[in-house]
Design a protein around this motif. Structure first.
Motif, PDB file in Angstrom:
ATOM      1  N   ASN A  26       0.835  -1.200   0.000  1.00  0.00           N
ATOM      2  CA  ASN A  26       0.000   0.000   0.000  1.00  0.00           C
ATOM      3  C   ASN A  26       0.874   1.256   0.000  1.00  0.00           C
ATOM      4  O   ASN A  26       1.258   1.769   1.042  1.00  0.00           O
ATOM      5  N   THR A  27       1.182   1.752  -1.185  1.00  0.00           N
ATOM      6  CA  THR A  27       1.954   2.986  -1.337  1.00  0.00           C
ATOM      7  C   THR A  27       1.096   4.019  -2.062  1.00  0.00           C
ATOM      8  O   THR A  27       0.002   3.721  -2.537  1.00  0.00           O
ATOM      9  N   LEU A  28       1.620   5.237  -2.156  1.00  0.00           N
ATOM     10  CA  LEU A  28       0.858   6.306  -2.800  1.00  0.00           C
ATOM     11  C   LEU A  28       0.588   6.012  -4.270  1.00  0.00           C
ATOM     12  O   LEU A  28      -0.417   6.437  -4.828  1.00  0.00           O
ATOM     13  N   GLN A  29       1.468   5.252  -4.902  1.00  0.00           N
ATOM     14  CA  GLN A  29       1.379   5.057  -6.344  1.00  0.00           C
ATOM     15  C   GLN A  29       0.888   3.666  -6.740  1.00  0.00           C
ATOM     16  O   GLN A  29       0.534   3.440  -7.900  1.00  0.00           O
ATOM     17  N   SER A  30       0.819   2.742  -5.787  1.00  0.00           N
ATOM     18  CA  SER A  30       0.592   1.347  -6.161  1.00  0.00           C
ATOM     19  C   SER A  30      -0.753   1.117  -6.847  1.00  0.00           C
ATOM     20  O   SER A  30      -0.826   0.408  -7.857  1.00  0.00           O
ATOM     21  N   ASP A  55      -4.805  -4.197   7.423  1.00  0.00           N
ATOM     22  CA  ASP A  55      -3.405  -3.802   7.590  1.00  0.00           C
ATOM     23  C   ASP A  55      -3.146  -2.591   6.705  1.00  0.00           C
ATOM     24  O   ASP A  55      -3.139  -2.715   5.475  1.00  0.00           O
ATOM     25  N   PRO A  56      -2.942  -1.394   7.295  1.00  0.00           N
ATOM     26  CA  PRO A  56      -2.755  -0.178   6.492  1.00  0.00           C
ATOM     27  C   PRO A  56      -1.577  -0.238   5.540  1.00  0.00           C
ATOM     28  O   PRO A  56      -1.527   0.506   4.562  1.00  0.00           O
ATOM     29  N   THR A  57      -0.595  -1.119   5.803  1.00  0.00           N
ATOM     30  CA  THR A  57       0.581  -1.197   4.926  1.00  0.00           C
ATOM     31  C   THR A  57       0.347  -2.102   3.722  1.00  0.00           C
ATOM     32  O   THR A  57       1.130  -2.103   2.791  1.00  0.00           O
ATOM     33  N   LYS A  58      -0.733  -2.873   3.764  1.00  0.00           N
ATOM     34  CA  LYS A  58      -1.025  -3.786   2.678  1.00  0.00           C
ATOM     35  C   LYS A  58      -2.450  -3.548   2.190  1.00  0.00           C
ATOM     36  O   LYS A  58      -3.324  -3.158   2.938  1.00  0.00           O
ATOM     37  N   GLY A  59      -2.663  -3.782   0.927  1.00  0.00           N
ATOM     38  CA  GLY A  59      -3.976  -3.555   0.358  1.00  0.00           C
ATOM     39  C   GLY A  59      -4.478  -4.750  -0.411  1.00  0.00           C
ATOM     40  O   GLY A  59      -3.715  -5.652  -0.772  1.00  0.00           O
TER      41      GLY A  59
END
Length: 269
Positions: A26-30, A55-59
């Motif tokens: 989960n990044t701004l561009q992913s 999980d906020p780090t994974k989408g």
């Protein structure tokens, strides 16, 4: 606009409906990178949704697209999985051209959930009213506990305060299909009202000589009591089933000495 949780694609009946479930970093561009990938492949997305609640780090990116019959989807999925931001890819054909906008198992407010028609919900209440002694008291306790539980979950997930707790409830009501709410409340005097527009209970019950949204009144009482840490009672004064324009639930302080835990045990009479 997608309005149904379950629908059928009618755009191109000669094409295959293909679904993808993509786990990604989960990044701004992913999300944009994944969407661009499908555009480059000429795959028009018919429906999609994103989820990073666990999980906020994974989408999780779930989408349905249409592809010409015979196209090599396996190689597309393999190329997609090789992207730096992608962890894993699952895909398959929707043989009956069905598109669903929920994942399995479904979760609502952090717990396993199922979808039922409003008619089924009302049928359960009607059967309880017909066969269970003091059924309204039982329905009230259920509503109180459900409302308090919803409040506790939302307090953990969102920044809730005296100014926005009913706004958050309004978003929940609309998302769940319960209705739209308007409200006027004095949090210091514990007085006011919540008006429910297009209540699913009233609409499904149909015409009635008495208010029919006791469960919703109890849900509101449990939710508001838990949010404010002060015990309130709620009664329905107007109901669409009686010919009123909206269902109005009147808020008032609970009798002196009554605590939230008493309400949740059904000790408020």
């Amino acid at each position: 606009m997608v309005r149904d949780l379950y629908m059928f694609s009618r755009v191109n009946k000669e094409a295959d409906v293909v679904w993808f479930k993509i786990a990604y970093e989960n990044t701004l561009q992913s999300e944009a990178d994944i969407t661009s990938f499908f555009a480059e492949k000429g795959l028009d997305i018919r429906f999609a949704y994103l989820d990073s609640s666990e999980d906020p780090t994974k989408g999780k990116y779930v989408m349905f697209t249409e592809a010409e019959k015979g196209r090599d989807i396996d190689s597309i999925a393999e190329e997609l999985e090789n992207m730096d931001v992608v962890h894993s890819v699952k895909w398959g054909y929707s043989k009956n051209r069905a598109i669903q906008s929920v994942d399995f198992p479904l979760k609502i407010l952090g717990d396993r959930a199922v979808l039922i028609r409003a008619k089924t919900f009302v049928d359960i209440i009607n059967i309880m009213n017909e066969h269970v002694p003091q059924s309204e008291g039982l329905i009230t306790i259920i509503g109180l506990r459900n409302g308090a539980g919803a409040a506790r979950y939302m307090q953990d997930m969102a920044e809730m305060n005296d100014d926005n707790f009913l706004d958050l409830l309004g978003e929940l009501f609309m998302a769940a299909g319960w209705g739209k709410i308007e409200y006027e409340i004095n949090v210091f005097e514990l007085s006011g009202n919540v008006r429910v527009i297009d209540s699913f209970l009233a609409e499904e019950f149909g015409e009635s000589d008495v208010p029919v949204c006791a469960y919703m009144s109890a849900f509101l009482a449990g939710y508001i009591s838990e949010c404010l840490k002060k015990t309130v009672q709620v009664r329905e004064s107007r109901c669409k089933s009686m010919g009123d324009g909206v269902c109005e639930h009147v808020i008032s302080p609970a009798p002196s000495g009554v605590k939230i835990e008493h309400v949740l045990r059904g000790e408020l009479h």
